[in-house]
Design a protein around this motif. Structure first.
Motif, PDB file in Angstrom:
ATOM      1  N   VAL A  40       0.637  -1.319   0.112  1.00 23.26           N
ATOM      2  CA  VAL A  40       0.459   0.367   0.201  1.00 23.26           C
ATOM      3  C   VAL A  40       0.769   1.358  -0.182  1.00 23.26           C
ATOM      4  N   VAL A  41       1.837   1.380   1.013  1.00 26.37           N
ATOM      5  CA  VAL A  41       2.998   2.444   1.087  1.00 26.37           C
ATOM      6  C   VAL A  41       3.794   2.875  -0.712  1.00 26.37           C
ATOM      7  N   GLU A  42       4.215   1.764  -0.998  1.00 28.08           N
ATOM      8  CA  GLU A  42       4.456   1.749  -2.370  1.00 28.08           C
ATOM      9  C   GLU A  42       3.210   2.265  -3.185  1.00 28.08           C
ATOM     10  N   HIS A  43       1.976   2.459  -3.292  1.00 29.80           N
ATOM     11  CA  HIS A  43       1.257   2.241  -4.567  1.00 29.80           C
ATOM     12  C   HIS A  43       1.150   3.671  -4.307  1.00 29.80           C
ATOM     13  N   VAL A  44       0.424   4.189  -2.725  1.00 32.93           N
ATOM     14  CA  VAL A  44       0.079   5.157  -2.279  1.00 32.93           C
ATOM     15  C   VAL A  44       1.683   6.745  -2.595  1.00 32.93           C
ATOM     16  N   MET A  45       2.780   6.622  -2.255  1.00 32.24           N
ATOM     17  CA  MET A  45       3.323   7.460  -2.481  1.00 32.24           C
ATOM     18  C   MET A  45       3.883   7.393  -3.439  1.00 32.24           C
ATOM     19  N   ALA A  46       3.872   6.367  -4.376  1.00 32.39           N
ATOM     20  CA  ALA A  46       3.669   7.318  -6.371  1.00 32.39           C
ATOM     21  C   ALA A  46       3.080   7.607  -6.791  1.00 32.39           C
ATOM     22  N   HIS A  47       0.957   7.776  -6.355  1.00 35.72           N
ATOM     23  CA  HIS A  47       0.342   8.380  -6.722  1.00 35.72           C
ATOM     24  C   HIS A  47       0.741   9.782  -6.896  1.00 35.72           C
ATOM     25  N   ARG A  48       0.079   9.781  -8.423  1.00 34.20           N
ATOM     26  CA  ARG A  48      -0.073  11.541  -8.564  1.00 34.20           C
ATOM     27  C   ARG A  48      -1.379  12.236  -9.054  1.00 34.20           C
ATOM     28  N   ALA A  49      -1.826  13.142  -8.172  1.00 41.76           N
ATOM     29  CA  ALA A  49      -2.970  13.340  -7.997  1.00 41.76           C
ATOM     30  C   ALA A  49      -3.500  14.600  -9.044  1.00 41.76           C
ATOM     31  N   ASP A  50      -3.912  14.415  -9.821  1.00 39.93           N
ATOM     32  CA  ASP A  50      -3.945  15.185 -11.582  1.00 39.93           C
ATOM     33  C   ASP A  50      -5.395  15.075 -11.960  1.00 39.93           C
ATOM     34  N   ALA A  51      -5.227  14.109 -13.145  1.00 41.85           N
ATOM     35  CA  ALA A  51      -6.941  14.118 -13.556  1.00 41.85           C
ATOM     36  C   ALA A  51      -8.127  14.200 -12.651  1.00 41.85           C
ATOM     37  N   ILE A  52      -7.968  13.566 -11.490  1.00 44.21           N
ATOM     38  CA  ILE A  52      -9.120  13.877 -10.566  1.00 44.21           C
ATOM     39  C   ILE A  52      -9.657  15.167 -10.748  1.00 44.21           C
ATOM     40  N   HIS A  53      -8.051  16.452 -10.485  1.00 40.84           N
ATOM     41  CA  HIS A  53      -8.641  18.076  -9.903  1.00 40.84           C
ATOM     42  C   HIS A  53      -9.013  18.444 -11.383  1.00 40.84           C
ATOM     43  N   ARG A  54      -8.737  17.436 -12.109  1.00 44.91           N
ATOM     44  CA  ARG A  54     -10.048  18.602 -13.217  1.00 44.91           C
ATOM     45  C   ARG A  54     -11.102  17.906 -14.377  1.00 44.91           C
TER      46      ARG A  54
END
Length: 251
Positions: A40-54
């Motif tokens: 979970v840590v590996e996935h979440v720490m690599a996540h970039r929130a971009d499209a959700i803000h558009r």
């Protein structure tokens, strides 16, 4: 008051840590999570929130219209009490960022079956729970469908709130790390938002932060049915946006 023009910026896990991992309580909470949840840590720490803000309000409305009503949930304890390794917010945000847009229910479901990471996070573990439940397979499958569908509808509701507030020029941010670890549903600068009402989940973690955070309950009491999803009314959200702008940008 004129609406601010937003320059949409990507939000990373490092951005979230810099913003919220600033008290003794948050450091203790983050370190405990970081040590014991490797995948979970590996996935979440690599996540970039971009499209959700558009995502626009119209995008959410379109997704809601294609979302079926779940119907009454079958009572299957194994499904009700299931605590998957990956929270639903991890899955939903991964789907949105992978597609670059907000999907409807059918596309979300198909993606979770086809995409290797989404299948690992949700599809395969859900199938295991269904297979192991001590009830008829069809009943367990319907209970799981109801659970995931209800979570998807809640995600659409929260995304609608985000999208409408952003349409008013408010730079509202979200990220799975903020949600799951720091208990922050959404934020604008130093203002933590609670789109669902009730007690602030993050207050105990952030109360000693300096400079301080401020907390705002959107108090969205009115809703309207769009497809099978109850969304806050535009009137209520427009009023909430005006209140927030007055707090954030006085004068």
């Amino acid at each position: 008051m004129p609406v601010r023009t937003l320059s949409v910026m990507m939000t990373t896990a490092l951005d979230v840590r810099r913003t919220f991992n600033v008290t003794q309580e948050t450091r203790f909470h983050f370190n405990g999570w970081f040590r014991h949840r490797d995948r979970v840590v590996e996935h979440v720490m690599a996540h970039r929130a971009d499209a959700i803000h558009r995502v626009t309000p119209e995008d959410v409305v379109a997704a809601c219209r294609g979302t079926p009503a779940p119907g009454p949930p079958p009572h299957v304890v194994d499904v009700r009490d299931w605590r998957p390794e990956f929270a639903f917010t991890h899955v939903a945000h991964h789907v949105v960022e992978s597609l670059g847009r907000l999907p409807g229910w059918s596309e979300f479901r198909e993606f979770c079956e086809a995409d290797e990471r989404a299948r690992t996070m949700l599809w395969a573990p859900a199938k295991e729970v269904i297979a192991d439940a001590p009830v008829d397979r069809a009943v367990a499958r319907e209970a799981m469908r109801h659970r995931v569908l209800a979570q998807f509808a809640a995600f659409l509701r929260d995304t609608f709130v985000l999208a409408v507030l952003r349409s008013h020029g408010l730079d509202v941010r979200v990220h799975p790390l903020a949600d799951v670890v720091f208990k922050v549903d959404a934020w604008v600068e130093r203002l933590v938002l609670n789109p669902r009402g009730g007690p602030q989940r993050s207050a105990d973690l952030l109360v000693h932060a300096m400079p301080p955070f401020f907390f705002h309950d959107l108090r969205l009491t009115e809703s309207e049915q769009v497809g099978a999803v109850a969304l806050p009314t535009r009137r209520g959200l427009d009023q909430a946006a005006r209140r927030l702008r007055a707090v954030l940008y006085p004068g």
